[in-house]
Design an enzyme around this catalytic site. Structure first.
Site, mmCIF file in Angstrom:
data_model
loop_
_atom_site.group_PDB
_atom_site.id
_atom_site.type_symbol
_atom_site.label_atom_id
_atom_site.label_comp_id
_atom_site.label_asym_id
_atom_site.label_seq_id
_atom_site.Cartn_x
_atom_site.Cartn_y
_atom_site.Cartn_z
ATOM 1 N N GLU A 1 0.824 -1.208 0.000
ATOM 2 C CA GLU A 1 0.000 0.000 0.000
ATOM 3 C C GLU A 1 0.861 1.262 0.000
ATOM 4 O OE1 GLU A 1 -2.124 -3.005 2.774
ATOM 5 O OE2 GLU A 1 -0.097 -2.590 2.039
ATOM 6 N N CYS B 1 -2.352 -3.798 7.169
ATOM 7 C CA CYS B 1 -1.911 -4.022 8.547
ATOM 8 C C CYS B 1 -2.322 -2.857 9.452
ATOM 9 C CB CYS B 1 -0.401 -4.239 8.611
ATOM 10 S SG CYS B 1 0.582 -2.817 8.090
ATOM 11 N N SER C 1 28.121 -46.608 -3.088
ATOM 12 C CA SER C 1 29.234 -46.869 -2.170
ATOM 13 C C SER C 1 30.273 -45.752 -2.176
ATOM 14 C CB SER C 1 29.911 -48.197 -2.521
ATOM 15 O OG SER C 1 30.374 -48.179 -3.862
ATOM 16 N N TRP D 1 16.898 -40.014 -13.267
ATOM 17 C CA TRP D 1 15.960 -39.114 -13.918
ATOM 18 C C TRP D 1 14.749 -39.869 -14.442
ATOM 19 C CZ3 TRP D 1 16.758 -34.631 -12.269
ATOM 20 C CH2 TRP D 1 18.036 -34.089 -12.137
ATOM 21 N N ASP E 1 21.728 -39.348 -4.319
ATOM 22 C CA ASP E 1 21.654 -38.344 -5.382
ATOM 23 C C ASP E 1 22.713 -37.250 -5.292
ATOM 24 O OD1 ASP E 1 19.428 -39.793 -6.050
ATOM 25 O OD2 ASP E 1 17.972 -38.211 -5.593
ATOM 26 N N ARG F 1 19.380 -23.592 -9.793
ATOM 27 C CA ARG F 1 20.439 -23.281 -10.756
ATOM 28 C C ARG F 1 19.973 -23.181 -12.205
ATOM 29 N NH1 ARG F 1 20.532 -28.096 -8.597
ATOM 30 N NH2 ARG F 1 20.600 -29.987 -9.876
ATOM 31 N N GLU G 1 11.348 -32.977 -0.918
ATOM 32 C CA GLU G 1 11.811 -33.749 -2.067
ATOM 33 C C GLU G 1 12.457 -35.053 -1.618
ATOM 34 O OE1 GLU G 1 13.984 -31.976 -5.202
ATOM 35 O OE2 GLU G 1 12.779 -30.159 -5.275
ATOM 36 N N LEU H 1 8.466 -38.863 2.405
ATOM 37 C CA LEU H 1 7.205 -38.410 1.824
ATOM 38 C C LEU H 1 6.012 -39.115 2.458
ATOM 39 C CD1 LEU H 1 8.404 -38.368 -1.876
ATOM 40 C CD2 LEU H 1 7.592 -36.352 -0.635
#
Length: 349
Positions: free
Chosen positions: A54, A79, A172, A181, A211, A218, A292, A298
């Protein structure tokens, strides 16, 4: 309600979207000022500590005398309390803006209708609930954080056509650690866009080990989220990307660690860790978190019913065996395509 009011509020929503990440911990609000059918001022929330929407919209009006016969459209109730900046409701009153259209009420306890009350007492004509669902969606992170005292939780995973999120594989050494993917390049860029909108991103130990993710934006641009990972006994090597020090990082563990830009937060792994983690993230003022992690993480959020939306990318490949994808026992709210990938969105409520 005339469609023109909806159009002006939609413009305010579009403005607000530009500041979602920079405004934390404030909500990114959008504001539009109209006089005689012409937009004479616009604004959205600056970075924390800066001007609110505002204030920016009012300041952008070249002829301030027009404000006393203008209409203000704002995505959230102005506010009414002193924080880093003075109350916006008082500024609107001082500028004698006669009409205000508000998208949704700010249910944050320090506002919660008080801004509207100030405007009404000043003789302002106030309309509340213009594009309300759209504005609630826009401000979902801020409202969930304050109402539920936890971050807004977004689950994300990619699965094959036959329902797997990964192959059975063991890593390992660091050189073997890389993602499997499933989704296409358009979906992967969409994920980086999602990361740019959320305050933090979380993965589990297995995902981090398999991973070696960077968890940054990026390929999209914009600020990278705070990185969070679970590592009970600090198994993840410190030469992995999560320890590169480029982004603020939080590790949930039962150990102690000193490392640049990495914060350890101890939780009790003998008890349910999901509520514990969300409590800590609330204390850290993290307003939203993108999960993720692998299937275990999950599924834990789903079983605890501590999630708000889930984004599932379905690729074109089939694994035939491997790690099965988590299951949500409801129909997606939307289904779309990114190239040949199917994109499903689930809403918990």
């Amino acid at each position: 309600m005339d469609v023109i009011h909806l159009q002006y509020m939609q413009r305010a929503v579009d403005l607000a979207k530009k500041g979602i990440r920079q405004a934390y911990p404030n909500p990114s609000v959008g504001a539009v000022i109209v006089c005689n059918g012409i937009v004479i001022g616009e604004g959205y929330t600056n970075a924390y500590g800066g001007a609110h929407a505002e204030v920016n919209a009012i300041a952008s009006v070249k002829n301030q005398s027009l404000l006393s016969k203008s209409t203000l459209y704002v995505t959230m109730e102005p506010c009414s309390h002193y924080g880093k900046t003075p109350p916006c409701a008082n500024l609107i009153e001082a500028k004698k803006i006669p009409k205000v259209y508000i998208g949704c009420v700010d249910t944050f306890s320090e506002v919660a209708g008080k801004g509207i009350e100030i405007l009404l007492k000043a003789g302002c004509e106030v309309h509340v609930g213009v594009l309300e669902d759209t504005c609630l969606e826009l401000h979902k992170r801020f409202l969930t954080f304050h109402n539920e005292q936890r971050p807004y939780v977004v689950l994300k995973w990619a699965e094959t056509q036959d329902g797997f999120i990964d192959m059975d594989r063991k890593v390992s050494k660091k050189e073997d650690a890389k993602p499997t993917w499933i989704s296409n390049m358009f979906s992967r860029q969409k994920v980086h866009q999602m990361r740019s909108l959320e305050h933090a991103i979380l993965v589990g130990t297995n995902t981090a080990l398999k991973d070696n993710p960077s968890l940054t934006t990026r390929t999209y641009g914009g600020a990278s989220p705070v990185r969070i990972f679970i590592d009970k006994s600090l198994k993840i090597p410190q030469d992995y990307n999560l320890y590169d020090g480029t982004v603020k990082t939080i590790v949930f563990t039962e150990k102690e660690l000193e490392h640049p830009n990495v914060i350890c937060r101890n939780i009790n792994f003998s008890e349910n860790i999901i509520p514990q983690m969300l409590k800590v993230l609330y204390q850290e003022k993290i307003q939203s978190v993108l999960i993720e992690g692998g299937k275990q993480v999950l599924t834990s959020f789903i079983e605890n019913d501590l999630w708000d939306e889930a984004i599932v990318f379905v690729g074109t490949s089939k694994f035939k065996k491997g790690v099965l994808a988590p299951k949500i026992k409801k129909q997606p709210s939307t289904v779309s395509y990114l190239g040949q990938d199917l994109l499903k969105k689930f809403i918990r409520i």
